[in-house]
Motif scaffolding. Sequence first.
Motif, PDB file in Angstrom:
ATOM      1  N   LEU A  69     -11.124   3.722  -0.639  1.00  0.00           N
ATOM      2  CA  LEU A  69      -9.924   4.545  -0.691  1.00  0.00           C
ATOM      3  C   LEU A  69      -9.319   4.484  -2.086  1.00  0.00           C
ATOM      4  O   LEU A  69      -9.322   3.435  -2.719  1.00  0.00           O
ATOM      5  N   VAL A  70      -8.773   5.613  -2.532  1.00  0.00           N
ATOM      6  CA  VAL A  70      -8.038   5.692  -3.794  1.00  0.00           C
ATOM      7  C   VAL A  70      -6.571   5.932  -3.464  1.00  0.00           C
ATOM      8  O   VAL A  70      -6.241   6.818  -2.677  1.00  0.00           O
ATOM      9  N   ILE A  71      -5.712   5.126  -4.056  1.00  0.00           N
ATOM     10  CA  ILE A  71      -4.266   5.328  -3.966  1.00  0.00           C
ATOM     11  C   ILE A  71      -3.843   5.928  -5.300  1.00  0.00           C
ATOM     12  O   ILE A  71      -3.981   5.284  -6.339  1.00  0.00           O
ATOM     13  N   PHE A  72      -3.355   7.151  -5.274  1.00  0.00           N
ATOM     14  CA  PHE A  72      -2.935   7.842  -6.495  1.00  0.00           C
ATOM     15  C   PHE A  72      -1.426   7.792  -6.603  1.00  0.00           C
ATOM     16  O   PHE A  72      -0.706   8.348  -5.773  1.00  0.00           O
ATOM     17  N   GLY A  73      -0.937   7.100  -7.623  1.00  0.00           N
ATOM     18  CA  GLY A  73       0.494   7.049  -7.911  1.00  0.00           C
ATOM     19  C   GLY A  73       0.830   8.130  -8.918  1.00  0.00           C
ATOM     20  O   GLY A  73       0.449   8.041 -10.079  1.00  0.00           O
ATOM     21  N   SER A  74       1.524   9.169  -8.475  1.00  0.00           N
ATOM     22  CA  SER A  74       1.709  10.392  -9.264  1.00  0.00           C
ATOM     23  C   SER A  74       2.890  10.343 -10.229  1.00  0.00           C
ATOM     24  O   SER A  74       3.283  11.371 -10.768  1.00  0.00           O
ATOM     25  N   GLY A  75       3.451   9.179 -10.466  1.00  0.00           N
ATOM     26  CA  GLY A  75       4.587   9.075 -11.379  1.00  0.00           C
ATOM     27  C   GLY A  75       5.876   8.829 -10.619  1.00  0.00           C
ATOM     28  O   GLY A  75       5.874   8.286  -9.515  1.00  0.00           O
ATOM     29  N   THR A  76       6.984   9.263 -11.188  1.00  0.00           N
ATOM     30  CA  THR A  76       8.288   8.994 -10.587  1.00  0.00           C
ATOM     31  C   THR A  76       8.587   9.870  -9.373  1.00  0.00           C
ATOM     32  O   THR A  76       9.512   9.590  -8.628  1.00  0.00           O
ATOM     33  N   LEU A 103       5.594   3.841  -7.506  1.00  0.00           N
ATOM     34  CA  LEU A 103       6.136   2.611  -6.933  1.00  0.00           C
ATOM     35  C   LEU A 103       5.651   2.401  -5.506  1.00  0.00           C
ATOM     36  O   LEU A 103       5.307   1.280  -5.111  1.00  0.00           O
ATOM     37  N   ALA A 104       5.572   3.456  -4.711  1.00  0.00           N
ATOM     38  CA  ALA A 104       5.033   3.355  -3.354  1.00  0.00           C
ATOM     39  C   ALA A 104       3.538   3.020  -3.400  1.00  0.00           C
ATOM     40  O   ALA A 104       3.037   2.261  -2.572  1.00  0.00           O
ATOM     41  N   ALA A 105       2.826   3.563  -4.383  1.00  0.00           N
ATOM     42  CA  ALA A 105       1.399   3.272  -4.536  1.00  0.00           C
ATOM     43  C   ALA A 105       1.180   1.788  -4.822  1.00  0.00           C
ATOM     44  O   ALA A 105       0.215   1.199  -4.327  1.00  0.00           O
ATOM     45  N   CYS A 106       2.065   1.173  -5.595  1.00  0.00           N
ATOM     46  CA  CYS A 106       1.960  -0.260  -5.874  1.00  0.00           C
ATOM     47  C   CYS A 106       2.054  -1.073  -4.587  1.00  0.00           C
ATOM     48  O   CYS A 106       1.246  -1.975  -4.345  1.00  0.00           O
ATOM     49  N   ARG A 107       3.031  -0.757  -3.758  1.00  0.00           N
ATOM     50  CA  ARG A 107       3.205  -1.480  -2.495  1.00  0.00           C
ATOM     51  C   ARG A 107       2.007  -1.289  -1.580  1.00  0.00           C
ATOM     52  O   ARG A 107       1.506  -2.243  -0.985  1.00  0.00           O
ATOM     53  N   THR A 108       1.535  -0.062  -1.474  1.00  0.00           N
ATOM     54  CA  THR A 108       0.416   0.248  -0.581  1.00  0.00           C
ATOM     55  C   THR A 108      -0.863  -0.430  -1.061  1.00  0.00           C
ATOM     56  O   THR A 108      -1.629  -0.975  -0.262  1.00  0.00           O
ATOM     57  N   TYR A 109      -1.104  -0.410  -2.351  1.00  0.00           N
ATOM     58  CA  TYR A 109      -2.278  -1.085  -2.908  1.00  0.00           C
ATOM     59  C   TYR A 109      -2.288  -2.555  -2.507  1.00  0.00           C
ATOM     60  O   TYR A 109      -3.307  -3.095  -2.064  1.00  0.00           O
TER      61      TYR A 109
END
Length: 130
Positions: A70-77, A103-109
């Motif tokens: 799976l890839v978690i893409f953090g799209s910025g702010t 920031l949500a991507a960090c938590r999910t990762y």
Amino acid sequence: MKLQPDRLDVQSILAYGTGWVGLGNNGVAEKIDYSVVIGSRGEKLPWNCQRFEQLTAEHFALLADMKPELVIFGSGTRLRFPPPAFLRGLMDQRIGLETMDTLAACRTYNILAGEGRHVVAALLIDPDAI
């Protein structure tokens, strides 16, 4: 009951804020203020784009080459979705992609990596967002 502190045996995001993430493994932390790709198997490489508008299909082809579950893409702010044409390489290999703000991507990762999943986080870090 004896309580133990959480301890991940994988590369994890120890802290984050607008314009940076703190990456750590085995008690060593590093502050990163550029767009980055990190993986639960120790991968860490710069992602050569600073803004969402700079993304291309090649950015996502790099992620497909890593062959994660799976890839978690953090799209910025803010939440922004890449064009479906950019995701062809991931779709062809049946690699899932979840899009969320960075920031949500960090938590999910951290959650998925802590579960032992082979996950990659592609995080857009906009230096102008600070």
